[in-house]
Write a protein that holds these residues in place. Structure first.
Motif, PDB file in Angstrom:
ATOM      1  N   TYR A  75      88.855   3.637  30.599  1.00  0.00           N
ATOM      2  CA  TYR A  75      87.507   3.114  30.774  1.00  0.00           C
ATOM      3  C   TYR A  75      86.548   3.636  29.709  1.00  0.00           C
ATOM      4  O   TYR A  75      86.681   4.784  29.279  1.00  0.00           O
ATOM      5  N   THR A  76      85.574   2.806  29.373  1.00  0.00           N
ATOM      6  CA  THR A  76      84.420   3.298  28.621  1.00  0.00           C
ATOM      7  C   THR A  76      83.534   4.019  29.641  1.00  0.00           C
ATOM      8  O   THR A  76      83.682   3.811  30.847  1.00  0.00           O
ATOM      9  N   PRO A  77      82.585   4.838  29.188  1.00  0.00           N
ATOM     10  CA  PRO A  77      81.685   5.485  30.151  1.00  0.00           C
ATOM     11  C   PRO A  77      80.944   4.481  31.038  1.00  0.00           C
ATOM     12  O   PRO A  77      80.794   4.705  32.240  1.00  0.00           O
ATOM     13  N   ALA A  78      80.519   3.350  30.474  1.00  0.00           N
ATOM     14  CA  ALA A  78      79.808   2.335  31.264  1.00  0.00           C
ATOM     15  C   ALA A  78      80.732   1.698  32.304  1.00  0.00           C
ATOM     16  O   ALA A  78      80.331   1.474  33.453  1.00  0.00           O
ATOM     17  N   GLU A  79      81.969   1.417  31.924  1.00  0.00           N
ATOM     18  CA  GLU A  79      82.933   0.851  32.872  1.00  0.00           C
ATOM     19  C   GLU A  79      83.228   1.834  33.995  1.00  0.00           C
ATOM     20  O   GLU A  79      83.322   1.462  35.165  1.00  0.00           O
ATOM     21  N   TRP A  80      83.367   3.104  33.648  1.00  0.00           N
ATOM     22  CA  TRP A  80      83.654   4.136  34.636  1.00  0.00           C
ATOM     23  C   TRP A  80      82.507   4.275  35.631  1.00  0.00           C
ATOM     24  O   TRP A  80      82.719   4.452  36.823  1.00  0.00           O
ATOM     25  N   GLU A  81      81.291   4.176  35.127  1.00  0.00           N
ATOM     26  CA  GLU A  81      80.124   4.256  36.007  1.00  0.00           C
ATOM     27  C   GLU A  81      80.159   3.133  37.047  1.00  0.00           C
ATOM     28  O   GLU A  81      79.887   3.355  38.222  1.00  0.00           O
ATOM     29  N   LYS A  82      80.522   1.924  36.601  1.00  0.00           N
ATOM     30  CA  LYS A  82      80.632   0.792  37.548  1.00  0.00           C
ATOM     31  C   LYS A  82      81.726   1.026  38.571  1.00  0.00           C
ATOM     32  O   LYS A  82      81.558   0.716  39.748  1.00  0.00           O
ATOM     33  N   VAL A  83      82.850   1.555  38.150  1.00  0.00           N
ATOM     34  CA  VAL A  83      83.962   1.845  39.074  1.00  0.00           C
ATOM     35  C   VAL A  83      83.517   2.871  40.104  1.00  0.00           C
ATOM     36  O   VAL A  83      83.837   2.734  41.294  1.00  0.00           O
ATOM     37  N   GLN A  84      82.785   3.871  39.668  1.00  0.00           N
ATOM     38  CA  GLN A  84      82.323   4.927  40.575  1.00  0.00           C
ATOM     39  C   GLN A  84      81.350   4.384  41.632  1.00  0.00           C
ATOM     40  O   GLN A  84      81.265   4.944  42.710  1.00  0.00           O
ATOM     41  N   GLN A  85      80.611   3.334  41.301  1.00  0.00           N
ATOM     42  CA  GLN A  85      79.631   2.767  42.227  1.00  0.00           C
ATOM     43  C   GLN A  85      80.257   1.870  43.279  1.00  0.00           C
ATOM     44  O   GLN A  85      79.623   1.550  44.268  1.00  0.00           O
TER      45      GLN A  85
END
Length: 86
Positions: A75-85
């Motif tokens: 994941y990119t950091p932005a993609e990871w943030e979405k996954v975490q949400q």
């Protein structure tokens, strides 16, 4: 039995890919032959999934000669943030 551990793989991925988060799980009951990984890195930005996986596989080219199964979620950091949400 592989000479590689989850910690070794995590450390290498963090260093070589400048990853902000890496979690490697040994799924082989300790023999070190099967791992799964979650990798978050800015190095993945602008890359398709296959390009991300190739980057990781290139980084671990020597290790993957001995590891018989390696799955990854990159994941990119932005993609990871979405996954975490979710």
């Amino acid at each position: 039995m592989s000479k590689y551990t989850s910690k070794y793989l995590e450390d290498k991925l963090k260093e070589k890919l400048d990853a902000t988060y890496v979690q490697v799980t040994d799924e082989s009951d300790g023999c070190g032959g099967k791992f799964s990984a979650i990798i978050v890195s800015k190095a993945f930005e602008g890359k398709a999934l296959l390009q991300k996986h190739r980057l990781v596989n290139t980084t671990l080219a020597e290790e993957l000669k001995e590891i018989h199964a390696f799955s990854q979620k990159s994941y990119t950091p932005a993609e990871w943030e979405k996954v975490q949400q979710q």
